[in-house]
Design an enzyme around this catalytic site. Structure first.
Site, PDB file in Angstrom:
ATOM      1  N   HIS A  41       0.800  -1.234   0.000  1.00 21.56           N
ATOM      2  CA  HIS A  41       0.000   0.000   0.000  1.00 21.56           C
ATOM      3  C   HIS A  41       0.827   1.276   0.000  1.00 21.56           C
ATOM      4  O   HIS A  41       0.300   2.363  -0.215  1.00 21.56           O
ATOM      5  CB  HIS A  41      -0.951   0.028   1.204  1.00 21.56           C
TER       6      HIS A  41
HETATM    7  C1  UD1 Z   1      -1.971   6.277   5.160  1.00 20.96           C
HETATM    8  C2  UD1 Z   1      -0.687   6.712   5.862  1.00 20.96           C
HETATM    9  C3  UD1 Z   1       0.248   5.536   5.960  1.00 20.96           C
HETATM   10  C4  UD1 Z   1      -0.419   4.349   6.605  1.00 20.96           C
HETATM   11  C5  UD1 Z   1      -1.701   4.015   5.844  1.00 20.96           C
HETATM   12  C6  UD1 Z   1      -2.438   2.866   6.476  1.00 20.96           C
HETATM   13  C7  UD1 Z   1      -0.170   9.079   5.439  1.00 20.96           C
HETATM   14  C8  UD1 Z   1       0.754  10.024   4.753  1.00 20.96           C
HETATM   15  N1  UD1 Z   1      -0.010   7.768   5.140  1.00 20.96           N
HETATM   16  O1  UD1 Z   1      -1.606   5.927   3.842  1.00 20.96           O
HETATM   17  O2  UD1 Z   1       1.368   5.915   6.741  1.00 20.96           O
HETATM   18  O3  UD1 Z   1       0.459   3.249   6.577  1.00 20.96           O
HETATM   19  O4  UD1 Z   1      -2.534   5.175   5.836  1.00 20.96           O
HETATM   20  O5  UD1 Z   1      -3.392   2.328   5.603  1.00 20.96           O
HETATM   21  O6  UD1 Z   1      -0.990   9.506   6.203  1.00 20.96           O
HETATM   22  N2  UD1 Z   1      -8.470   5.632  -0.249  1.00 20.96           N
HETATM   23  C9  UD1 Z   1      -9.741   5.169  -0.471  1.00 20.96           C
HETATM   24  N3  UD1 Z   1     -10.552   4.954   0.612  1.00 20.96           N
HETATM   25  C10 UD1 Z   1     -10.134   5.167   1.901  1.00 20.96           C
HETATM   26  C11 UD1 Z   1      -8.846   5.659   2.105  1.00 20.96           C
HETATM   27  C12 UD1 Z   1      -8.018   5.873   1.024  1.00 20.96           C
HETATM   28  O7  UD1 Z   1     -10.157   4.953  -1.589  1.00 20.96           O
HETATM   29  O8  UD1 Z   1     -10.912   4.935   2.846  1.00 20.96           O
HETATM   30  C13 UD1 Z   1      -7.580   5.827  -1.416  1.00 20.96           C
HETATM   31  C14 UD1 Z   1      -7.708   7.207  -2.033  1.00 20.96           C
HETATM   32  O9  UD1 Z   1      -7.466   7.099  -3.393  1.00 20.96           O
HETATM   33  C15 UD1 Z   1      -6.544   7.936  -1.384  1.00 20.96           C
HETATM   34  C16 UD1 Z   1      -5.481   6.854  -1.284  1.00 20.96           C
HETATM   35  O10 UD1 Z   1      -6.226   5.682  -1.002  1.00 20.96           O
HETATM   36  O11 UD1 Z   1      -6.129   9.050  -2.093  1.00 20.96           O
HETATM   37  C17 UD1 Z   1      -4.447   7.087  -0.233  1.00 20.96           C
HETATM   38  O12 UD1 Z   1      -5.078   7.244   1.042  1.00 20.96           O
HETATM   39  P1  UD1 Z   1      -4.346   8.099   2.203  1.00 20.96           P
HETATM   40  O13 UD1 Z   1      -5.108   8.015   3.451  1.00 20.96           O
HETATM   41  O14 UD1 Z   1      -4.009   9.450   1.700  1.00 20.96           O
HETATM   42  O15 UD1 Z   1      -2.950   7.363   2.411  1.00 20.96           O
HETATM   43  P2  UD1 Z   1      -2.656   5.825   2.674  1.00 20.96           P
HETATM   44  O16 UD1 Z   1      -1.899   5.325   1.509  1.00 20.96           O
HETATM   45  O17 UD1 Z   1      -3.844   5.046   3.109  1.00 20.96           O
END
Ligand code: UD1
Length: 358
Positions: free
Chosen positions: A206
């Site tokens: 991820h």
């Molecule tokens: C975040 C944390 C990471 C942690 C991870 C756990 C930061 C910078 N990173 O990363 O350290 O290990 O969470 O999972 O805060 N998305 C969805 N649905 C959701 C959430 C996310 O579709 O409920 C998708 C979206 O396209 C989003 C992308 O995932 O833009 C990234 O989500 P984001 O929360 O920004 O970062 P993570 O990669 O989950």
């Protein structure tokens, strides 16, 4: 009665906050409230964990959703500040290294509300990672830094933060002890997926540097497909990885791709895997707690203890290194020494906070 605000937003933080929540019941004299920034919002990324972890519904919900780093963090800052100005808190607790951690620490520190950082002192020494940026800022803004391991303590000492550092142990280790039997009792994921203990591999990917770089993602998927000739490969997918995979060349047909796993499913899948392959810090560590070794899909790790104990191999996104590491580790059970505390980190943390607040 001291009033503390626990700030969460992303999947691993729900688990860490749950450990503090349980401890609060035993420690007394604390009114612990919960704020969810909404960084994670899909049911499988958020609500499911509240149900399984028996966490109460948040007192405050910001619903910030996904956006660029600055925009997401800015929305959180505004929302958290509003809550902190409206309701009085004696302190704010933040967890780990996500954008929610950064926003919580910054909003509180600017208002001179003490910040307590759970899982402080981890360093990858790779400043390109958003998590590294977040945890360094959070540590420096905190009144107390709760380090899960001796290595984390030393990292904080090197940055001049000795006086506010406490070696607490790891709340995730508390959780692994507490939830292991519950997960087995309430879960039949192995039956549901037709898996035989010790005869499948669990993989998760991820991190942005893997998902957002097509070469790296392709290489990892190639390696997983190669491993799938020997053992079933179970791959629960973070939503972003799922989006990126659709534009990939590598054939994924031999992999068992699933939606994001619930907490109990994940525990069971980790415990009975032949080997775990992951770029997640939390998954590396949980596997270790359950005696399972890990191929780490990164060039470095914050959890150096796992590599030092020969329970993990850094394989980056190099297909040959991943496959070699898999063969070296498969079936290799780990007896891990107690490097992560005594299973009561959360109680210790709450007591220290209450002493500090007094
Ligand atoms: C975040 C944390 C990471 C942690 C991870 C756990 C930061 C910078 N990173 O990363 O350290 O290990 O969470 O999972 O805060 N998305 C969805 N649905 C959701 C959430 C996310 O579709 O409920 C998708 C979206 O396209 C989003 C992308 O995932 O833009 C990234 O989500 P984001 O929360 O920004 O970062 P993570 O990669 O989950």
């Amino acid at each position: 009665m001291k009033r503390l605000l626990s700030i969460v937003g992303a999947r691993p933080q729900f688990m860490k906050a749950a450990a503090l929540w349980r401890a609060a019941g035993g420690v007394g004299a604390v009114d612990l409230r919960l704020l969810h920034t909404g960084q994670h919002y899909d049911r499988e990324m958020s609500e499911v964990f509240f149900d399984e972890l028996q966490l109460p519904r948040p007192d405050y919900q910001l619903h910030v959703g996904s956006a660029t780093h600055a925009m997401q963090t800015a929305r959180m800052l505004e929302g958290i500040e509003e809550v902190l100005l409206r309701d009085r808190f004696d302190g704010v607790i933040v967890y780990g290294d996500t954008n929610s951690t950064l926003a919580g620490a910054l909003a509180a520190a600017k208002l001179q509300i003490p910040v307590y950082h759970v899982e402080a002192g981890l360093r990858s020494n790779n400043m390109a990672m958003p998590e590294e940026q977040n945890r360094i800022v959070a540590d420096h803004l905190s009144s107390l830094c709760f380090a899960p391991t001796q290595t984390a303590v030393e990292n904080l000492q090197h940055e001049g933060l000795s006086l506010k550092t406490r070696l607490s142990g790891d709340v995730m280790y508390d959780n692994s002890l507490y939830y292991a039997s519950l997960a087995t009792e309430k879960n039949n994921v192995l039956d549901r997926l037709g898996l035989i203990p010790g005869e499948y591999v669990l993989a998760t990917v991820h991190r942005d540097f893997n998902t957002d770089n097509p070469d790296r993602l392709n290489s990892i998927m190639q390696a997983l497909s190669e491993i799938a000739r020997n053992a079933r490969v179970i791959l629960p997918l973070h939503p972003r990885t799922a989006q990126r995979l659709s534009s990939l060349h590598a054939s994924l047909s031999t992999l068992s791709i699933l939606p994001p796993a619930s907490f109990f499913d994940m525990i069971e899948l980790e415990r009975h895997a032949q080997v775990v392959l992951t770029d997640s810090g939390g998954v590396q560590k949980e596997a270790f707690f359950y005696g399972v070794s890990t191929v780490i899909l990164r060039p470095e790790t914050e959890w150096v203890e796992i590599v030092e104990q020969d329970a993990g191999i850094l394989a980056d996104a190099d297909p040959q290194r991943i496959i070699d590491a898999y063969h070296r580790l498969s079936g290799h059970r780990v007896t891990f020494p107690s490097l992560f505390g005594d299973g009561h980190a959360a109680e210790y943390i709450l007591r220290e906070i209450l002493d500090f607040v007094d």
